[in-house]
Scaffold this active site. Structure first.
Site, PDB file in Angstrom:
ATOM      1  N   GLU B 249     -26.170  11.502  -1.398  1.00 22.93           N
ATOM      2  CA  GLU B 249     -26.098  12.757  -0.527  1.00 22.93           C
ATOM      3  C   GLU B 249     -26.107  12.201   0.990  1.00 22.93           C
ATOM      4  O   GLU B 249     -25.276  12.603   1.811  1.00 22.93           O
ATOM      5  CB  GLU B 249     -27.202  13.647  -0.795  1.00 22.93           C
ATOM      6  CG  GLU B 249     -27.292  14.613   0.443  1.00 22.93           C
ATOM      7  CD  GLU B 249     -28.433  15.576   0.090  1.00 22.93           C
ATOM      8  OE1 GLU B 249     -29.442  15.422  -0.570  1.00 22.93           O
ATOM      9  OE2 GLU B 249     -28.042  16.824   0.632  1.00 22.93           O
ATOM     10  N   GLU B 378     -36.087  12.898  11.572  1.00 19.56           N
ATOM     11  CA  GLU B 378     -37.278  12.172  11.703  1.00 19.56           C
ATOM     12  C   GLU B 378     -37.461  11.300  10.270  1.00 19.56           C
ATOM     13  O   GLU B 378     -37.698  10.224  10.343  1.00 19.56           O
ATOM     14  CB  GLU B 378     -38.354  13.173  11.575  1.00 19.56           C
ATOM     15  CG  GLU B 378     -38.652  14.003  12.922  1.00 19.56           C
ATOM     16  CD  GLU B 378     -37.642  15.043  13.134  1.00 19.56           C
ATOM     17  OE1 GLU B 378     -36.969  15.732  12.213  1.00 19.56           O
ATOM     18  OE2 GLU B 378     -37.515  15.638  14.345  1.00 19.56           O
TER      19      GLU B 378
END
Lengths: 370, 410
Positions: B249, B378
């Site tokens: 992904e 993050e």
């Protein structure tokens, strides 16, 4: 697609790293920083013997004639080692100016000595605080005599040969001065990075020869700065990489609040950002290396990009490395400040990034207009 | 250093270019209009036809082995083909998740019968796949999923909800991760399946996004029955399967999706007047252009470095992982300053008034999603810090606690 160095070039790089990790540990930088010698003479002699200085200088002028890609990989390692030697002033600037603009006779006279490290060259441009502009230069070249004053001359304290920007008639010429000539004065300066000793040079009718055509030196000077920007970018990438390694090692050995500080996201994200900026700078530098080594028309834009990117990366990495070290980082005893100083030194050598951003956008405008 | 193809690459490029020139123009189509069901259905039909044509031509799965309907080609050939295909506005989107993530998982974890049944139809564009991973309470912390699966005889009964499922509404098959044993710690007790999206009890509801699209969905499971034969990996070992899929992904999302770039901004700055004169003469604007340009170029040449490795048959270095964490925030900043240059009228989204058909306004609304999809800024920094720099993983307070004893908030 091949945006990478060859196996031979990587081998040269590994060799340079090995030599420098031994001969130019942070302590070598510190010795020059704290001492009065203009540079590490022993290291300089070795660098000359290894042929690094003559890497991109043709064999006909005493160099190895390898090329700029070889000089780029060496530059990265000199940057990583914050080596206290005047390679950038002598080779990227002075030798480059002579190679580009010199007559056959001038090249024969000076390049072999620069390639061997027998003499240190430099480039003198600034006359005061602020951006040097051609119409504001006060140093003058008249009838083969140079008069004026240059400050912040990089590695000026140890240089024997200077390439000097001076007014001649209505334009700017580039003068070549043997600094042992009568009428040349030299004064040590205190600066942000004393591991490279800059100096104020004064000329009172000192004998000088012209490099290149009269009155057309300014554009040539910009071209020399562009080429040097690529090589300095590699030094900056090496310096940034070194800062990241120091910060990482510390984060993996220092405990606070019962855990390694490297396990805190505040530290992890800081180091990830250092890595990101450094890799962006490295990629820009690789492209600029290609442009330099092939003398591509893209060189001015590629060099400006590499300079802006690498100046930012080293600045960021040095500051955040110090932050990661905590209180230790601001002690004279710890090595952190050696990198912080070198980051500032390389950022200002060749002019601050602000001006290079302006150059970059001008190049974009030129490209767009075409 | 050079930017040329090797002779083999050049030959492949010429062949692909020639095939595309003969084939692609028939399939060129505008993007899907997600607000209009009929137009979207037509788009999907064209996408399936295009995929079938690619399979016929040997370009549908370039790096896959021949026994799976692939070409047995090298990764650099896939890149070259994609570069050439990009010249045509062909409908390839609906197959990216299936061929990029789901079907490789079938190939790795399925048995021979499953491979035989699913790989061919996916390559030929007969079936579309979606990925049922994220949940309302499990985004970055994907292992925190709560959708329950309970074994009854030869079947599993699934109840719960998934979210952010791209293309669920037109997919034929889905890949699904569930919690089969909540008494185990978080990463244990997960079980992985594939299922028919037309199964009774599966309900798909589109999510309207802030930039106007509706490609994502919520998917509800009410007593959905899945045969045990559709399980991948052992019960409770679903996390292992999920990890192999997630690696695909991140590669897929970092590959692009840019609505505007620094060139557009440069063009805009040339047209706009500020109080001091043309925007392009404003020092702050010029400095910003330079900063963005340098970062975009840095990313471009980082990609070139990866392509260099692929061209040599090597694995690209870890520097490829910096892409999205640089490009997504930059897109957000571009959108913001692009609107600022429009000043009082900068917020207009009227395509005949807003410069570049409102590209900056669209970027402003699209970029927040890009900063989250496929790994938030993050999480990506954590990945660089842990996998590239070797820093320690976060201390996990939920590591050895039974999942059903973990605190839950909203």
């Amino acid at each position: 697609m091949n945006l990478d160095f060859s196996d031979d070039q990587k081998m040269l790089k590994d060799q340079a790293r090995k030599v420098l990790s031994e001969k130019s540990p942070p302590g070598a930088n510190r010795a020059v920083l704290e001492g009065t010698a203009p540079y590490d003479a022993k290291l300089w002699a070795q660098v000359g013997e290894l042929g690094w200085l003559g890497c991109a200088i043709p064999e006909a002028y005493g160099g190895l004639g390898l090329g700029y890609l070889e000089l780029c990989v060496i530059a990265e390692e000199l940057g990583r080692a914050i080596a206290p030697v005047p390679v950038s002033s002598s080779i990227y600037l002075a030798a480059e100016a002579i190679l580009r603009l010199g007559t056959e006779e001038q090249k024969q006279a000076h390049l072999p000595r620069l390639a061997a490290g027998e003499v240190v060259g430099t480039l003198a441009l600034a006359e005061g605080v602020g951006v040097p502009r051609p119409e504001r230069l006060e140093t003058r070249l008249e009838g083969g005599r140079l008069t004026g004053r240059k400050i912040a001359v990089p590695d000026g304290l140890g240089a024997g040969l200077a390439v000097v920007a001076a007014r001649e008639g209505q334009g700017v010429s580039i003068a070549l001065v043997d600094l042992s000539e009568k009428g040349v004065g030299r004064a040590a300066e205190r600066s942000i990075d004393p591991s490279r000793k800059s100096a104020t040079l004064t000329f009172e009718g000192a004998r000088a020869e012209r490099l290149g055509p009269a009155g057309e030196g300014w554009a040539e000077l910009q071209a020399v700065l562009s080429r040097a920007a690529v090589l300095v970018a590699f030094e900056q990438v090496g310096g940034a990489d070194a800062c990241l390694a120091i910060a990482r090692d510390y984060a993996l050995s220092r405990y606070a609040f019962g855990r390694l500080i490297g396990s805190f996201q505040a530290i992890k994200h800081k180091l990830a950002d250092m890595y990101t900026h450094t890799e962006l700078a490295r990629s820009n530098a690789y492209y600029a290396a290609w442009a330099l080594s092939t003398d591509a028309p893209e060189l001015p834009l590629a060099a400006a990009s590499a300079r802006v990117s690498a100046s930012h990366a080293f600045d960021y990495a040095a500051k955040e490395m110090l932050q990661t070290l905590g209180g230790m980082g601001i002690t004279w005893e710890a090595d952190g400040h050696l990198y912080l100083r070198r980051a500032a030194g390389l950022r200002l050598l060749l002019g601050a990034p602000r001006g290079w951003k302006e150059r970059l956008v001008r190049e974009l405008e030129r490209r767009n207009a075409a | 250093m050079n930017f040329d193809d090797t002779p083999e690459e050049a030959a492949f490029r010429a062949e692909a270019r020639d095939w595309l020139a003969r084939t692609a123009p028939k399939f060129v189509t505008p993007g899907p209009d997600e607000a209009d069901d009929a137009r979207e259905a037509a788009y999907i039909r064209r996408a399936k036809a295009w995929q079938a044509a690619k399979a016929e031509g040997g370009y549908a799965a370039i790096t896959w082995p021949k026994e799976f309907g692939g070409r047995g080609g090298r990764p650099i050939e896939q890149v070259i083909y994609s570069q050439e295909e990009r010249r045509y506005s062909v409908p390839s989107g609906p197959f990216q998740i299936g061929l990029g993530m789901c079907v490789p998982t079938v190939m790795t974890w399925g048995d021979d019968a499953a491979r035989k049944r699913f790989v061919g139809p996916a390559v030929r564009g007969e079936e579309i796949w979606c990925q049922l991973f994220s949940e309302p309470a499990a985004g970055s912390d994907l292992a925190g999923i709560r959708t329950r699966s309970e074994k009854k005889g030869d079947e599993w009964i699934v109840n719960g909800q998934k979210v952010w499922t791209s293309g669920a509404h037109y997919s034929d098959w889905g890949i699904l991760v569930t919690r089969s044993d909540p008494s185990q710690p978080k990463h244990k007790g997960l079980t992985f399946f594939y299922l028919d999206m037309k199964s009774p009890g599966v309900e798909v509801r589109p999510i309207q996004q802030i930039w106007g699209g509706a490609n994502f969905n919520e998917v509800y499971f009410n007593d959905v029955r899945i045969p045990d034969s559709q399980r991948f990996g052992a019960p409770g070992e679903g996390w292992k399967v999920a990890l192999t899929m997630l690696m695909h992904e991140r590669l897929a999302i970092s590959a692009g999706q840019v609505t505007t770039d620094v060139k557009d901004f440069f063009e805009l700055a040339g047209e706009i007047e500020l109080e001091t004169g043309p925007a392009l003469e404003n020092a702050a604007v010029r400095e910003q252009i330079a900063d963005w340009y340098v970062r975009s170029e840095g990313l471009k040449f980082t990609t070139y470095r990866a392509l260099t490795a692929l061209s040599r048959g090597e694995t690209p270095g870890p520097e490829g992982s910096i892409g999205k964490v640089v490009s997504a925030p930059q897109l957000q900043a571009l959108g913001t300053l692009g609107m600022d240059l429009g000043d009082m009228a900068g917020g207009l989204t009227e395509e005949d008034v807003a410069p570049l058909k409102a590209a900056f306004q669209r970027a402003y609304l699209f970029a927040p999603g890009l900063r989250i999809a496929g790994g938030t800024d993050e999480i990506l920094r954590n990945i660089v810090a842990e996998r590239v720099l070797g820093l320690p993983p976060d201390i996990r307070v939920d590591k050895s606690v039974a999942f059903n004893e973990l605190p839950v908030g909203r």
